[in-house]
Design a protein around this motif. Structure first.
Motif, PDB file in Angstrom:
ATOM      1  N   THR A  50      32.514  44.513  42.490  1.00  0.00           N
ATOM      2  CA  THR A  50      33.106  43.499  41.604  1.00  0.00           C
ATOM      3  C   THR A  50      34.132  44.120  40.662  1.00  0.00           C
ATOM      4  O   THR A  50      35.110  43.457  40.290  1.00  0.00           O
ATOM      5  CB  THR A  50      32.012  42.776  40.795  1.00  0.00           C
ATOM      6  N   GLU A  53      37.137  44.270  42.647  1.00  0.00           N
ATOM      7  CA  GLU A  53      37.646  42.918  42.841  1.00  0.00           C
ATOM      8  C   GLU A  53      38.599  42.501  41.712  1.00  0.00           C
ATOM      9  O   GLU A  53      39.632  41.867  41.955  1.00  0.00           O
ATOM     10  CB  GLU A  53      36.475  41.938  42.917  1.00  0.00           C
ATOM     11  N   LEU A  82      30.912  38.044  49.608  1.00  0.00           N
ATOM     12  CA  LEU A  82      32.235  38.298  49.032  1.00  0.00           C
ATOM     13  C   LEU A  82      33.345  37.654  49.858  1.00  0.00           C
ATOM     14  O   LEU A  82      34.311  37.116  49.310  1.00  0.00           O
ATOM     15  CB  LEU A  82      32.463  39.804  48.897  1.00  0.00           C
ATOM     16  N   ARG A  87      38.130  36.185  47.393  1.00  0.00           N
ATOM     17  CA  ARG A  87      38.865  36.961  46.380  1.00  0.00           C
ATOM     18  C   ARG A  87      38.932  38.449  46.742  1.00  0.00           C
ATOM     19  O   ARG A  87      39.669  39.203  46.130  1.00  0.00           O
ATOM     20  CB  ARG A  87      38.201  36.787  45.005  1.00  0.00           C
ATOM     21  N   LEU A  88      38.129  38.818  47.705  1.00  0.00           N
ATOM     22  CA  LEU A  88      38.065  40.209  48.146  1.00  0.00           C
ATOM     23  C   LEU A  88      37.737  40.189  49.634  1.00  0.00           C
ATOM     24  O   LEU A  88      36.840  39.478  50.066  1.00  0.00           O
ATOM     25  CB  LEU A  88      36.973  40.953  47.366  1.00  0.00           C
ATOM     26  N   LYS A 132      43.530  43.500  48.282  1.00  0.00           N
ATOM     27  CA  LYS A 132      42.309  44.271  47.993  1.00  0.00           C
ATOM     28  C   LYS A 132      41.323  44.135  49.162  1.00  0.00           C
ATOM     29  O   LYS A 132      40.856  43.046  49.477  1.00  0.00           O
ATOM     30  CB  LYS A 132      41.675  43.772  46.700  1.00  0.00           C
TER      31      LYS A 132
END
Length: 363
Positions: A50, A53, A82, A87-88, A132
């Motif tokens: 995180t 992230e 995730l 987001r990742l 990412k």
């Protein structure tokens, strides 16, 4: 009994099993439970993932632990969570199946890549994954000797794109074998997955029983957990397979089911070994001496017999250490005169190795 009668007998037997088992898939090792056991090791992984992230600044990780300690399951579970949030990006490759940098990049890209160079594959990877991205490399210690420096680690750690590398292994030795430039750039932080204790094993079994069985006996789950903790290095796979055998084989007690499960796991592990590692184990059995240097000479002769180029002694010993981390051999330091030498002992029945070796090489 004729064929038709035997067929009907087996159908009746399977019908009885189905009255006990409501979901066979939970006993498959690839099954990812909806709520795996929470562990302190998982908390650390979550914090690092995180943090990456939000920052895009990676902490590369070497996740180490015994077979069946939950490393892969935990990270694949986190991968699913995730990736669902978008987001990742988390991608996965098993280095036993894809054992060179070239093959790993090709797998992650989903291409055959015939005719492409490694640099072309890497450029394509950077184009497909510009954001990412966490790259999970499972069983990284089993990468081929042809890729001794594990070039993928150099590529990913030197990339301008935000890549975080998470390496899973049974032991730390692979880190010591990396060239200095890769190690200095990667600077991995080690995360050690401790073996499950008996209570955790019993919790895993109860979860599988709840999902997979109509009824179960907590006393039997406790017995399986105790056997697994004391006799199978807390390997959760052995416990799960023992439970499965106990509900599909009417005439066998827990001890018998446990021994069968342990043999099954060892057979699968040996069956998945590379040709060279099979030859190393065969040399351990066939050598007149149990000292590593004499076994190495036997291994060289075995390799020549099957048209394989043998490892150097340094790499041979590195593979012995890997086999020890898998629980297949034990290396024992023994004083010989004024120095110490290493003896090598199998930790499983040699008949299992003989079976796999004959299947692979025919002799």
């Amino acid at each position: 009994m004729d064929i038709k009668s035997f067929l009907q007998q087996e159908k009746d037997r399977n019908a009885a099993i189905c009255r006990r088992v409501k979901n066979f898939s939970v006993f498959d090792f690839s099954y990812i439970p909806s709520e795996p056991v929470m562990r302190d090791e998982a908390k650390y992984l979550i914090k690092e993932l995180t943090r990456f992230e939000i920052s895009g600044i990676p902490t590369h990780l070497a996740v180490v632990g015994s077979k069946g300690s939950g490393k892969t399951l935990t990270l694949q579970y986190l991968q699913g969570l995730l990736n669902a949030e978008h987001r990742l990006e988390v991608i996965y490759a098993n280095c036993r199946e894809h054992n060179t940098t070239f093959k790993i990049f090709a797998h992650l890209l989903g291409v055959q890549a015939r005719g492409a160079s490694l640099s072309e594959l890497y450029d394509r990877f950077c184009h497909v994954h510009p954001g990412k991205t966490v790259v999970l490399l499972d069983e990284v210690d089993l990468m081929s000797a042809k890729d001794k420096n594990k070039e993928i680690l150099y590529f990913l750690s030197r990339s301008k794109n935000p890549y975080m590398v998470v390496m899973l292994s049974n032991g730390y030795r692979f880190l010591q074998e990396l060239d200095m430039s890769t190690r200095s750039t990667l600077q991995p932080v080690s995360v050690y997955f401790k073996n499950y204790d008996a209570a955790q094993i019993q919790g895993i079994l109860r979860q599988r029983a709840t999902l997979g069985l109509h009824t179960w006996d907590d006393g039997r789950l406790s017995e399986i957990a105790a056997l697994t903790t004391h006799k199978a290095n807390s390997d959760a796979r052995v416990a799960i397979k023992t439970l499965f055998h106990s509900v599909t084989k009417d005439s066998e007690d827990i001890e018998s089911c446990f021994e069968k499960a342990r043999k099954d796991i060892v057979f699968d592990m040996i069956h998945d070994l590379s040709d060279q590692n099979l030859m190393i184990l065969q040399a351990v059995v066939a050598s007149e001496s149990d000292f590593a240097k004499q076994i190495y000479q036997r291994y060289r002769r075995t390799s020549a017999l099957h048209g394989e180029r043998p490892f150097s002694y340094v790499y041979f010993y590195s593979n012995l250490s890997c086999l020890q981390s898998m629980g297949l051999v034990a290396l024992i330091a023994t004083k010989v005169g004024r120095t110490y030498a290493n003896r090598v002992m199998l930790t499983f029945e040699s008949s299992i190795l003989d079976t796999v070796f004959r299947l692979r090489f025919g002799s």
